[in-house]
Design a protein around this motif. Structure first.
Motif, PDB file in Angstrom:
ATOM      1  N   ASP A  58       0.825  -1.214   0.000  1.00  0.00           N
ATOM      2  CA  ASP A  58       0.000   0.000   0.000  1.00  0.00           C
ATOM      3  C   ASP A  58       0.861   1.265   0.000  1.00  0.00           C
ATOM      4  N   ASP A  59       2.145   1.115  -0.309  1.00  0.00           N
ATOM      5  CA  ASP A  59       3.042   2.266  -0.382  1.00  0.00           C
ATOM      6  C   ASP A  59       3.522   2.453  -1.814  1.00  0.00           C
ATOM      7  N   ILE A  60       4.438   3.395  -2.009  1.00  0.00           N
ATOM      8  CA  ILE A  60       4.896   3.757  -3.353  1.00  0.00           C
ATOM      9  C   ILE A  60       6.416   3.884  -3.358  1.00  0.00           C
ATOM     10  N   LEU A  61       7.044   3.350  -4.395  1.00  0.00           N
ATOM     11  CA  LEU A  61       8.482   3.522  -4.593  1.00  0.00           C
ATOM     12  C   LEU A  61       8.737   4.699  -5.522  1.00  0.00           C
ATOM     13  N   ASP A  62       9.654   5.581  -5.140  1.00  0.00           N
ATOM     14  CA  ASP A  62      10.134   6.584  -6.074  1.00  0.00           C
ATOM     15  C   ASP A  62      10.772   5.865  -7.263  1.00  0.00           C
ATOM     16  N   LYS A  63      10.732   6.473  -8.436  1.00  0.00           N
ATOM     17  CA  LYS A  63      11.237   5.796  -9.641  1.00  0.00           C
ATOM     18  C   LYS A  63      12.714   5.418  -9.530  1.00  0.00           C
ATOM     19  N   ASP A  64      13.478   6.145  -8.686  1.00  0.00           N
ATOM     20  CA  ASP A  64      14.895   5.853  -8.499  1.00  0.00           C
ATOM     21  C   ASP A  64      15.176   5.086  -7.207  1.00  0.00           C
ATOM     22  N   ASN A  65      14.136   4.557  -6.580  1.00  0.00           N
ATOM     23  CA  ASN A  65      14.290   3.877  -5.289  1.00  0.00           C
ATOM     24  C   ASN A  65      15.329   2.758  -5.359  1.00  0.00           C
ATOM     25  N   ILE A  66      15.182   1.860  -6.305  1.00  0.00           N
ATOM     26  CA  ILE A  66      16.086   0.714  -6.409  1.00  0.00           C
ATOM     27  C   ILE A  66      17.462   1.161  -6.919  1.00  0.00           C
ATOM     28  N   LEU A  67      17.472   1.987  -7.941  1.00  0.00           N
ATOM     29  CA  LEU A  67      18.733   2.424  -8.545  1.00  0.00           C
ATOM     30  C   LEU A  67      19.652   3.088  -7.528  1.00  0.00           C
ATOM     31  N   GLN A  68      19.145   4.050  -6.769  1.00  0.00           N
ATOM     32  CA  GLN A  68      20.010   4.799  -5.862  1.00  0.00           C
ATOM     33  C   GLN A  68      20.518   3.932  -4.712  1.00  0.00           C
ATOM     34  N   ARG A  69      19.696   3.022  -4.252  1.00  0.00           N
ATOM     35  CA  ARG A  69      20.139   2.175  -3.136  1.00  0.00           C
ATOM     36  C   ARG A  69      21.149   1.127  -3.601  1.00  0.00           C
ATOM     37  N   VAL A  70      20.958   0.594  -4.801  1.00  0.00           N
ATOM     38  CA  VAL A  70      21.952  -0.331  -5.352  1.00  0.00           C
ATOM     39  C   VAL A  70      23.276   0.399  -5.569  1.00  0.00           C
ATOM     40  N   MET A  71      23.233   1.600  -6.131  1.00  0.00           N
ATOM     41  CA  MET A  71      24.453   2.372  -6.370  1.00  0.00           C
ATOM     42  C   MET A  71      25.196   2.629  -5.056  1.00  0.00           C
ATOM     43  N   PHE A  72      24.432   2.928  -3.999  1.00  0.00           N
ATOM     44  CA  PHE A  72      25.075   3.179  -2.711  1.00  0.00           C
ATOM     45  C   PHE A  72      25.825   1.938  -2.229  1.00  0.00           C
ATOM     46  N   LEU A  73      25.153   0.797  -2.249  1.00  0.00           N
ATOM     47  CA  LEU A  73      25.777  -0.433  -1.753  1.00  0.00           C
ATOM     48  C   LEU A  73      26.922  -0.892  -2.660  1.00  0.00           C
ATOM     49  N   GLU A  74      26.786  -0.685  -3.960  1.00  0.00           N
ATOM     50  CA  GLU A  74      27.855  -1.051  -4.876  1.00  0.00           C
ATOM     51  C   GLU A  74      29.110  -0.205  -4.638  1.00  0.00           C
ATOM     52  N   ASN A  75      28.900   1.040  -4.217  1.00  0.00           N
ATOM     53  CA  ASN A  75      30.026   1.963  -4.038  1.00  0.00           C
ATOM     54  C   ASN A  75      30.502   2.064  -2.592  1.00  0.00           C
ATOM     55  N   ASN A  76      29.838   1.352  -1.684  1.00  0.00           N
ATOM     56  CA  ASN A  76      30.198   1.423  -0.262  1.00  0.00           C
ATOM     57  C   ASN A  76      30.225   0.018   0.321  1.00  0.00           C
ATOM     58  N   ASN A  77      31.314  -0.684   0.080  1.00  0.00           N
ATOM     59  CA  ASN A  77      31.409  -2.086   0.488  1.00  0.00           C
ATOM     60  C   ASN A  77      31.400  -2.293   2.000  1.00  0.00           C
TER      61      ASN A  77
END
Length: 339
Positions: free
Chosen positions: A103-122
């Motif tokens: 019943d919630d909503i994801l921002d269009k960049d929700n997955i992209l930005q969080r993946v980028m963070f984890l990929e760049n911050n081991n």
């Protein structure tokens, strides 16, 4: 279909339970469909819905597959969100894991930005973004933003519910960290508290990073389960259930010493004594109120706000004064939480 660039990106598993969501689930499914990151395995678990949830969800299957998102639909008899999550946890294949509510909503960049963070911050195995509260018309009415203290202890803050978000869709976990913490890929099947069970075992040994970006939207709907007023018995039952879930979760952390577990059991017990004090005060349960306040005093964990609640419940206070006292208590709690 997904292009070669997307094929080389890490797979993200989204697990979403849903019960009777026909009035809102299409908005959520659209938000997944509109993600700028599409190397996604989307596991949708219908938790025994009796409305048109199945029909709506399955109508999106071709849309997801056309953009390269693997759509997995699962039906189970109604057992609650924890049991529904377990269905997805047993089969997910992604390198990253998130579990938004239907019943919630994801921002269009929700997955992209969080993946980028984890990929760049081991050094981080968990990332948390900001959440925004919106009403049924889509108007912004609040924000959930964690400002971590210098000595960040998100594990303790989740237990005490201090300066923290419990929105599953705002967190993303590295799957390897999740499986190491919960090797059986299974949480206790309760009717609530699933986010404690998903997060605490992981965060006991892993650091959480923070994205100061609004990427998750939480609807505040009139008449929703979370907004219904509970009677006395329902309130007490809910607190007991939550306390049991927290104790069960701490007990499940295999690499935590017995001495440390005892420390957290004590913190949990004190937390729920204070929560019960609020309920006993509100409902004028004098005997329970006295007993609970005495216990807090004997343990030397009572505060000024606890004393005010005790006075409000024990004595006949004029309505206008009681309202003022309770408002003061809420204000003091917010101030104390920020100290």
């Amino acid at each position: 279909m997904r292009d070669n660039i997307n094929k080389n990106q890490p797979l993200v598993s989204i697990i979403t339970p849903c019960f009777n969501g026909e009035s809102y689930v299409a908005n959520f499914l659209d938000s997944v469909l509109n993600q700028t990151y599409t190397n996604i395995e989307f596991i949708f678990v219908n938790d025994g819905s009796t409305d048109k949830t199945e029909e709506i969800a399955l109508s999106y299957k071709e849309k997801f597959e056309n953009i390269g998102i693997n759509f997995i639909y699962i039906y189970q008899e109604n057992k609650g969100p924890a049991a529904a999550l377990n269905k997805g946890l047993s089969i997910f294949k992604g390198q990253y894991l998130t579990w938004p509510d239907s019943d919630d909503i994801l921002d269009k960049d929700n997955i992209l930005q969080r993946v980028m963070f984890l990929e760049n911050n081991n050094r981080y195995n968990v990332v948390l973004c900001n959440s925004v509260y919106i009403n049924e018309s889509g108007k912004r009415i609040g924000q959930l933003k964690r400002i971590p203290p210098k000595a960040d202890n998100i594990f303790l803050d989740l237990i005490t519910e201090t300066n923290i978000s419990f929105a599953g869709g705002a967190y993303m976990l590295r799957a390897s960290a999740f499986i190491q913490a919960i090797p059986k890929r299974k949480i206790f099947e309760s009717r609530g508290g699933q986010n404690w069970q998903m997060l605490l075992p992981v965060l006991y040994n892993n650091r959480c990073g923070y994205l100061d970006t609004d990427l998750y939207y939480i609807y505040k709907r009139e008449g929703s389960h979370s907004r219904k007023k509970e009677d006395f018995e329902e309130s007490v039952k809910r607190l007991k259930s939550h306390e049991d879930i927290l104790v069960n979760t701490i007990d499940s952390i295999s690499n935590m010493s017995d001495q440390e577990k005892d420390k957290y059991y004590e913190i949990i017990q004190n937390k729920y004594l204070k929560k019960r004090l609020v309920i006993y005060s509100r409902h004028r349960k004098i005997d329970e109120l006295k007993k609970t306040y005495k216990t807090l005093k004997n343990k030397k964990v009572n505060t000024f706000t606890d004393q005010l609640l005790y006075i409000c419940g024990k004595y006949t206070v004029p309505h206008y004064l009681e309202k003022s006292i309770r408002s003061t208590v809420r204000t003091l709690r917010r101030i104390i939480e920020k100290i």
